[in-house]
Design an enzyme around this catalytic site. Structure first.
Site, PDB file in Angstrom:
ATOM      1  N   LYS A 162       0.867  -1.198   0.000  1.00 52.61           N
ATOM      2  CA  LYS A 162       0.000   0.000   0.000  1.00 52.61           C
ATOM      3  C   LYS A 162       0.888   1.228   0.000  1.00 52.61           C
ATOM      4  O   LYS A 162       1.866   1.299   0.746  1.00 52.61           O
ATOM      5  CB  LYS A 162      -0.882   0.001   1.268  1.00 52.61           C
ATOM      6  CG  LYS A 162      -1.940   1.090   1.259  1.00 52.61           C
ATOM      7  CD  LYS A 162      -3.156   0.695   0.455  1.00 52.61           C
ATOM      8  CE  LYS A 162      -4.032   1.883   0.058  1.00 52.61           C
ATOM      9  NZ  LYS A 162      -3.522   2.629  -1.135  1.00 52.61           N
ATOM     10  N   LYS A 165       4.291   2.807   8.564  1.00 49.97           N
ATOM     11  CA  LYS A 165       3.038   3.557   8.793  1.00 49.97           C
ATOM     12  C   LYS A 165       1.824   2.629   8.904  1.00 49.97           C
ATOM     13  O   LYS A 165       1.018   2.751   9.821  1.00 49.97           O
ATOM     14  CB  LYS A 165       2.854   4.532   7.627  1.00 49.97           C
ATOM     15  CG  LYS A 165       1.944   5.702   7.910  1.00 49.97           C
ATOM     16  CD  LYS A 165       1.724   6.545   6.637  1.00 49.97           C
ATOM     17  CE  LYS A 165       3.007   7.184   6.126  1.00 49.97           C
ATOM     18  NZ  LYS A 165       2.763   8.067   4.953  1.00 49.97           N
ATOM     19  N   LYS A 196       5.504   1.906  -2.697  1.00 53.36           N
ATOM     20  CA  LYS A 196       5.433   3.275  -3.223  1.00 53.36           C
ATOM     21  C   LYS A 196       5.828   3.254  -4.680  1.00 53.36           C
ATOM     22  O   LYS A 196       6.580   2.362  -5.115  1.00 53.36           O
ATOM     23  CB  LYS A 196       6.401   4.194  -2.465  1.00 53.36           C
ATOM     24  CG  LYS A 196       6.079   5.669  -2.588  1.00 53.36           C
ATOM     25  CD  LYS A 196       5.093   6.085  -1.523  1.00 53.36           C
ATOM     26  CE  LYS A 196       4.831   7.573  -1.513  1.00 53.36           C
ATOM     27  NZ  LYS A 196       4.215   7.975  -0.236  1.00 53.36           N
ATOM     28  N   THR A 234      -5.610  13.300   5.216  1.00 46.96           N
ATOM     29  CA  THR A 234      -4.234  13.427   5.698  1.00 46.96           C
ATOM     30  C   THR A 234      -4.099  14.680   6.572  1.00 46.96           C
ATOM     31  O   THR A 234      -3.532  14.627   7.671  1.00 46.96           O
ATOM     32  CB  THR A 234      -3.229  13.444   4.527  1.00 46.96           C
ATOM     33  OG1 THR A 234      -3.573  12.401   3.621  1.00 46.96           O
ATOM     34  CG2 THR A 234      -1.815  13.244   5.014  1.00 46.96           C
ATOM     35  N   ASN A 253      -2.332  19.405  -0.680  1.00 46.68           N
ATOM     36  CA  ASN A 253      -3.445  18.673  -0.096  1.00 46.68           C
ATOM     37  C   ASN A 253      -3.344  18.541   1.433  1.00 46.68           C
ATOM     38  O   ASN A 253      -4.333  18.635   2.144  1.00 46.68           O
ATOM     39  CB  ASN A 253      -3.483  17.286  -0.764  1.00 46.68           C
ATOM     40  CG  ASN A 253      -4.649  16.478  -0.316  1.00 46.68           C
ATOM     41  OD1 ASN A 253      -5.758  16.997  -0.241  1.00 46.68           O
ATOM     42  ND2 ASN A 253      -4.420  15.227  -0.013  1.00 46.68           N
ATOM     43  N   SER A 294      -7.674   5.496   3.043  1.00 43.06           N
ATOM     44  CA  SER A 294      -7.476   4.612   1.882  1.00 43.06           C
ATOM     45  C   SER A 294      -7.893   3.177   2.242  1.00 43.06           C
ATOM     46  O   SER A 294      -8.502   2.476   1.435  1.00 43.06           O
ATOM     47  CB  SER A 294      -6.005   4.599   1.457  1.00 43.06           C
ATOM     48  OG  SER A 294      -5.725   5.655   0.580  1.00 43.06           O
TER      49      SER A 294
HETATM   50  N1  GLU Z   1       0.726   8.933  -0.231  1.00 42.94           N
HETATM   51  C1  GLU Z   1       0.094   8.877   1.049  1.00 42.94           C
HETATM   52  C2  GLU Z   1       1.116   8.552   2.122  1.00 42.94           C
HETATM   53  O1  GLU Z   1       2.288   8.852   1.977  1.00 42.94           O
HETATM   54  C3  GLU Z   1      -1.119   7.964   1.066  1.00 42.94           C
HETATM   55  C4  GLU Z   1      -0.864   6.530   0.721  1.00 42.94           C
HETATM   56  C5  GLU Z   1      -2.134   5.705   0.581  1.00 42.94           C
HETATM   57  O2  GLU Z   1      -3.210   6.209   0.786  1.00 42.94           O
HETATM   58  O3  GLU Z   1      -1.979   4.519   0.259  1.00 42.94           O
HETATM   59  O4  GLU Z   1       0.788   8.073   3.174  1.00 42.94           O
END
Ligand code: GLU
Length: 423
Positions: A76, A100, A112, A196, A227, A355
């Site tokens: 994810k 995370k 990522k 976020t 954002n 998410s």
């Molecule tokens: N890009 C965001 C982060 O760094 C969200 C990642 C997601 O929702 O999977 O946490």
């Protein structure tokens, strides 16, 4: 607690991550035997993304998808479009996703992706072609049970909609759960766009309570007004704080009485940057770090808080809306100076948490109200920061190391129980 400085200011993001892992190792007991699994990505894919530009020429872009760890579930993490994207950065960002999702106890691993491109320089049609070709190139490794992309710096719900459509077209049916952060009418979740920033605010409130900092009239400085930064700034201003300084790619603006954040949001939507906003004083980018403030919210890119800046910062609390904004050596300086740092892996986890809710809703084809989403988000975030705070007190370590202790215990236990194939 450690005051070792493993790396200097010129370090790269992956080195920063490795230094963070080295700091947690002494707290892991026998699970330390498995820690090497976190020091390398499980799988890294580099792809060539050729597209036909509007003028008929062909341009090639380099893209990546890294799955850092899948011990606890599917990969994810977001997709970044930025001119500085490289493998090293995507590896670090994927690893921070592993930590995370584990701190929040979401049933995912970490991944990522990114493309080295300046999206501002592409037309909408070019951006769509880039997105569809990139999705096609990474499609062998993504999927609702494999690895689920989402937005990050330089990407947005429209781009996620194109990704979902491209993947679905290739599979002969609509697969909403392959990406999150989609537009709401395409299987997206209410509350995802603002999640976020909301998480930064919720964890910030909890931390402020713990250190006895009143939000009313406190001074807030924000780096990055995308954002994450704009929503966090808005929520703090609604709670009575004064947002006195904002920095973005167009410059730094200051107003000791605090900005009207709603008006600033409207201005940025029209002008694509904070520079020139009414009732603001333009200050030097480096002077930003000397502004008198109680709360600092880095919400842009990694590698912003160096030791030198950490020594100058007047904030009592740093809320990491960005991923990896603080160098390990600067972390030490902030800890020594008694500045509370709410680390990225919990502070900005509101996005991936919603998410997760989006993915669950897509799986069930049953959608929740925005109030239900926010209620569940607040509950998970408050629980996570409480657990991290308690661990940091018990182990006398920073909140970052405490978050890593909780995450690494979960990840490495899963690693241990699954065993090493073929055994
Ligand atoms: N890009 C965001 C982060 O760094 C969200 C990642 C997601 O929702 O999977 O946490």
């Amino acid at each position: 607690m450690s005051n070792l400085s493993y790396v200097n200011e010129n370090t790269d993001a992956w080195q920063t991550y490795l230094a963070q892992i080295d700091r947690v190792a002494p707290y892991l007991g026998d699970l330390k035997n498995y820690i090497d699994t976190l020091k390398r990505p499980k799988r890294a894919l580099i792809v060539d993304v050729p597209i036909v530009m509007d003028d008929g020429s062909i341009q090639h872009f380099e893209g990546y998808r890294v799955q850092h760890n899948l011990s606890r579930g599917p990969g994810k993490g977001g997709i970044r479009y930025h001119p500085d994207v490289d493998l090293n950065e995507v590896m670090a960002l994927s690893a921070w996703m592993t930590i995370k999702t584990a701190v929040l106890n979401l049933p995912f691993g970490g991944a990522k992706g990114g493309v080295r491109v300046d999206p501002r320089k592409l037309s909408t049609r070019e951006l769509e072609r880039l997105t569809r070709r990139f999705t096609t190139e990474i499609s062998p490794v993504i999927g609702p049970q494999q690895d689920i992309p989402a937005p990050d710096v330089g990407t947005n719900p429209n781009i996620m909609g194109w990704m979902m459509d491209t993947y679905s077209t290739q599979h002969g049916h609509t697969v909403t759960g392959v990406v999150t952060g989609k537009p709401v009418h395409l299987g997206g979740s209410l509350g995802r766009v603002r999640a976020t920033g909301r998480g930064v605010f919720i964890t910030g409130l909890q931390a402020a309570k713990k250190i006895g900092l009143s939000i009313e009239n406190s001074k807030v400085a924000v780096q990055g007004f995308g954002n994450v930064g704009n929503e966090a700034a808005y929520l703090f201003s609604q709670a009575g704080a004064k947002v006195v300084a904002v920095q973005d790619h167009t410059g730094t603006i200051f107003n000791a009485d605090g900005f009207d954040v709603k008006a600033l949001q409207n201005y940025v939507e029209q002008h694509h940057g904070v520079a020139g906003f009414e009732n603001s004083q333009k200050i030097d980018n480096e002077a930003f770090w000397d502004v008198e403030m109680d709360i600092f919210i880095p919400a842009a890119l990694e590698g912003q808080i160096t030791v030198e800046r950490a020594e100058r910062l007047s904030a009592k609390m740093v809320l990491e809306g960005a991923n990896g904004p603080t160098y390990p050596s600067a972390d030490d300086a902030l800890l020594r100076r008694g500045v509370t740092v709410v680390p990225d892996v919990i502070c900005n986890a509101g996005g991936v948490t919603v998410s997760y809710f989006e993915w669950v809703q897509d799986m069930a084809s049953y959608f929740w109200s925005e109030d239900e989403i926010n209620e569940r988000l607040d509950k998970l975030m408050i629980q996570a920061i409480e657990d991290v705070w308690k661990t940091s007190e018990e182990k006398s370590c920073s909140l970052r190391t405490a978050a890593y202790i909780l995450a690494c215990e979960r990840i490495l236990k899963a690693r241990k129980e699954r065993g090493i194939f073929p055994g």
